[in-house]
Motif scaffolding. Structure first.
Motif, PDB file in Angstrom:
ATOM      1  N   ARG A 151      36.387  42.606  47.503  1.00  0.00           N
ATOM      2  CA  ARG A 151      37.269  41.545  48.008  1.00  0.00           C
ATOM      3  C   ARG A 151      36.866  41.102  49.400  1.00  0.00           C
ATOM      4  N   LYS A 152      36.555  42.057  50.288  1.00  0.00           N
ATOM      5  CA  LYS A 152      36.133  41.717  51.650  1.00  0.00           C
ATOM      6  C   LYS A 152      34.843  40.907  51.629  1.00  0.00           C
ATOM      7  N   THR A 153      33.907  41.285  50.754  1.00  0.00           N
ATOM      8  CA  THR A 153      32.638  40.563  50.663  1.00  0.00           C
ATOM      9  C   THR A 153      32.864  39.133  50.198  1.00  0.00           C
ATOM     10  N   VAL A 154      33.724  38.934  49.178  1.00  0.00           N
ATOM     11  CA  VAL A 154      34.027  37.575  48.719  1.00  0.00           C
ATOM     12  C   VAL A 154      34.647  36.765  49.848  1.00  0.00           C
TER      13      VAL A 154
ATOM     14  N   ILE B  38      31.888  36.919  33.821  1.00  0.00           N
ATOM     15  CA  ILE B  38      31.619  35.719  34.639  1.00  0.00           C
ATOM     16  C   ILE B  38      32.950  35.181  35.124  1.00  0.00           C
ATOM     17  N   TRP B  39      33.021  34.865  36.410  1.00  0.00           N
ATOM     18  CA  TRP B  39      34.184  34.187  36.960  1.00  0.00           C
ATOM     19  C   TRP B  39      33.728  32.849  37.535  1.00  0.00           C
ATOM     20  N   LEU B  40      34.358  31.775  37.108  1.00  0.00           N
ATOM     21  CA  LEU B  40      34.165  30.453  37.691  1.00  0.00           C
ATOM     22  C   LEU B  40      35.435  30.161  38.479  1.00  0.00           C
ATOM     23  N   LEU B  41      35.313  30.051  39.800  1.00  0.00           N
ATOM     24  CA  LEU B  41      36.459  29.868  40.693  1.00  0.00           C
ATOM     25  C   LEU B  41      36.300  28.555  41.445  1.00  0.00           C
ATOM     26  N   TRP B  42      37.409  27.817  41.645  1.00  0.00           N
ATOM     27  CA  TRP B  42      37.310  26.559  42.374  1.00  0.00           C
ATOM     28  C   TRP B  42      38.612  26.250  43.090  1.00  0.00           C
ATOM     29  N   ARG B  43      38.524  25.273  44.009  1.00  0.00           N
ATOM     30  CA  ARG B  43      39.686  24.788  44.764  1.00  0.00           C
ATOM     31  C   ARG B  43      40.147  23.476  44.128  1.00  0.00           C
ATOM     32  N   THR B  44      41.339  23.500  43.532  1.00  0.00           N
ATOM     33  CA  THR B  44      41.795  22.343  42.759  1.00  0.00           C
ATOM     34  C   THR B  44      42.069  21.110  43.622  1.00  0.00           C
ATOM     35  N   ASN B  45      42.316  21.295  44.910  1.00  0.00           N
ATOM     36  CA  ASN B  45      42.530  20.120  45.767  1.00  0.00           C
ATOM     37  C   ASN B  45      41.224  19.395  46.064  1.00  0.00           C
ATOM     38  N   MET B  46      40.084  20.038  45.795  1.00  0.00           N
ATOM     39  CA  MET B  46      38.787  19.431  46.091  1.00  0.00           C
ATOM     40  C   MET B  46      38.039  18.971  44.849  1.00  0.00           C
TER      41      MET B  46
ATOM     42  N   GLU C 248      43.818  36.478  41.914  1.00  0.00           N
ATOM     43  CA  GLU C 248      44.974  35.997  42.685  1.00  0.00           C
ATOM     44  C   GLU C 248      44.870  36.354  44.164  1.00  0.00           C
ATOM     45  N   SER C 249      44.080  37.371  44.499  1.00  0.00           N
ATOM     46  CA  SER C 249      43.931  37.757  45.903  1.00  0.00           C
ATOM     47  C   SER C 249      42.815  36.987  46.605  1.00  0.00           C
ATOM     48  N   LEU C 250      42.139  36.093  45.887  1.00  0.00           N
ATOM     49  CA  LEU C 250      41.020  35.330  46.451  1.00  0.00           C
ATOM     50  C   LEU C 250      41.465  33.909  46.783  1.00  0.00           C
ATOM     51  N   PRO C 251      40.742  33.221  47.671  1.00  0.00           N
ATOM     52  CA  PRO C 251      41.184  31.896  48.137  1.00  0.00           C
ATOM     53  C   PRO C 251      40.793  30.737  47.214  1.00  0.00           C
ATOM     54  N   PHE C 252      40.984  30.902  45.905  1.00  0.00           N
ATOM     55  CA  PHE C 252      40.730  29.844  44.924  1.00  0.00           C
ATOM     56  C   PHE C 252      41.955  29.769  44.018  1.00  0.00           C
ATOM     57  N   ASP C 253      42.369  28.534  43.671  1.00  0.00           N
ATOM     58  CA  ASP C 253      43.538  28.412  42.810  1.00  0.00           C
ATOM     59  C   ASP C 253      43.198  27.935  41.406  1.00  0.00           C
ATOM     60  N   GLY C 254      41.920  27.711  41.127  1.00  0.00           N
ATOM     61  CA  GLY C 254      41.461  27.395  39.777  1.00  0.00           C
ATOM     62  C   GLY C 254      40.489  28.467  39.327  1.00  0.00           C
ATOM     63  N   SER C 255      40.576  28.844  38.050  1.00  0.00           N
ATOM     64  CA  SER C 255      39.658  29.875  37.574  1.00  0.00           C
ATOM     65  C   SER C 255      39.462  29.798  36.071  1.00  0.00           C
TER      66      SER C 255
ATOM     67  N   LEU D 293      34.590  43.753  34.861  1.00  0.00           N
ATOM     68  CA  LEU D 293      36.038  43.889  34.955  1.00  0.00           C
ATOM     69  C   LEU D 293      36.676  42.947  33.940  1.00  0.00           C
ATOM     70  N   SER D 294      37.787  43.375  33.318  1.00  0.00           N
ATOM     71  CA  SER D 294      38.460  42.500  32.359  1.00  0.00           C
ATOM     72  C   SER D 294      39.964  42.747  32.377  1.00  0.00           C
ATOM     73  N   GLY D 295      40.682  41.882  31.647  1.00  0.00           N
ATOM     74  CA  GLY D 295      42.122  42.048  31.468  1.00  0.00           C
ATOM     75  C   GLY D 295      42.950  41.761  32.709  1.00  0.00           C
ATOM     76  N   ALA D 296      44.048  42.504  32.834  1.00  0.00           N
ATOM     77  CA  ALA D 296      45.009  42.290  33.921  1.00  0.00           C
ATOM     78  C   ALA D 296      44.387  42.528  35.292  1.00  0.00           C
ATOM     79  N   ARG D 297      43.409  43.405  35.375  1.00  0.00           N
ATOM     80  CA  ARG D 297      42.777  43.673  36.670  1.00  0.00           C
ATOM     81  C   ARG D 297      42.028  42.445  37.188  1.00  0.00           C
ATOM     82  N   VAL D 298      41.496  41.622  36.271  1.00  0.00           N
ATOM     83  CA  VAL D 298      40.827  40.381  36.674  1.00  0.00           C
ATOM     84  C   VAL D 298      41.849  39.443  37.316  1.00  0.00           C
ATOM     85  N   GLU D 299      42.970  39.225  36.641  1.00  0.00           N
ATOM     86  CA  GLU D 299      44.004  38.321  37.166  1.00  0.00           C
ATOM     87  C   GLU D 299      44.475  38.769  38.543  1.00  0.00           C
ATOM     88  N   GLU D 300      44.698  40.052  38.701  1.00  0.00           N
ATOM     89  CA  GLU D 300      45.154  40.593  39.984  1.00  0.00           C
ATOM     90  C   GLU D 300      44.129  40.340  41.088  1.00  0.00           C
ATOM     91  N   MET D 301      42.839  40.578  40.773  1.00  0.00           N
ATOM     92  CA  MET D 301      41.799  40.378  41.774  1.00  0.00           C
ATOM     93  C   MET D 301      41.645  38.897  42.126  1.00  0.00           C
TER      94      MET D 301
END
Length: 198
Positions: free
Chosen positions: A18-21, A69-77, A50-57, A40-48
């Motif tokens: 998390r710190k590295t991200v 694979i995680w594709l993460l993005w900022r929905t306002n951009m 949600e702690s990152l600065p992206f609101d789309g995934s 990583l899969s399942g509920a642990r993915v969602e938890e992780m």
């Protein structure tokens, strides 16, 4: 130019993940981030996530302790329309909100098993025939196409090389190169660190 960051993390449960991200996001300010080999899969993915600065995934779960694979993005951009996903790939149409251009991103983490990689190559060929947009493919293809891409071990398998080269040709792919260490995986053997000079 849109800032996109891809990172092969080799395990999202590592203590400093998390710190590295967060550090990477602070240094590079990406609108879009692809993280592969999350293991990583399942509920642990969602938890992780949600702690990152992206609101789309969009997530392609790992299988056991392999892949992910995680594709993460900022929905306002940006607006992201996910086209398809499997455990080896996520395909999406990207439209940056401040621009009119749309393009396709394919986030890849290819299986270490050849038969499954062949299914990925077929999927990429299908995407190429269905869309006529600019296309960025990125990630880990888990394949080498020349002896210079590896150090030691068995000779490369020409059948496997032909399969990926056929896919690259049909999809009109062009390798854009890289910067950093030439070899990123050592199988726990000592290897000289070589850097690409570009």
């Amino acid at each position: 130019m849109m800032n996109t960051l891809i990172w092969n993390c080799r395990g999202a449960m590592k203590p400093l993940f998390r710190k590295t991200v967060l550090d990477l996001v602070e240094w590079h300010a990406p609108m879009l981030m692809v993280i592969t080999e999350t293991r990583l899969s399942g509920a642990r993915v969602e938890e992780m996530i949600e702690s990152l600065p992206f609101d789309g995934s969009m997530v392609a779960d790992s299988i056991g302790f392999a892949g992910g694979i995680w594709l993460l993005w900022r929905t306002n951009m940006m607006h992201v329309e996910v086209l398809a996903s499997t455990e080896q790939e996520i395909h999406a149409i990207i439209r940056v909100r401040s621009q009119s251009l749309s393009w396709i991103i394919s986030a890849i983490y290819a299986s270490p098993r050849f038969a499954e990689r062949c299914m990925l190559w077929d999927n990429l060929k299908l995407i190429a025939t269905l869309h006529d947009l600019p296309w960025a493919l990125l990630g880990d293809f888990n394949e080498v196409i020349s002896e210079e891409e590896k150090a030691g071990g068995n000779p490369i398998c020409q059948r496997r090389v032909r399969a990926i080269m056929d896919c690259m040709s049909e999809c009109h792919m062009m390798d854009l190169g890289f910067s950093g260490p030439k070899f990123t995986w050592t199988n726990k053997r000592e290897v000289r660190v070589l850097y690409n000079a570009d």
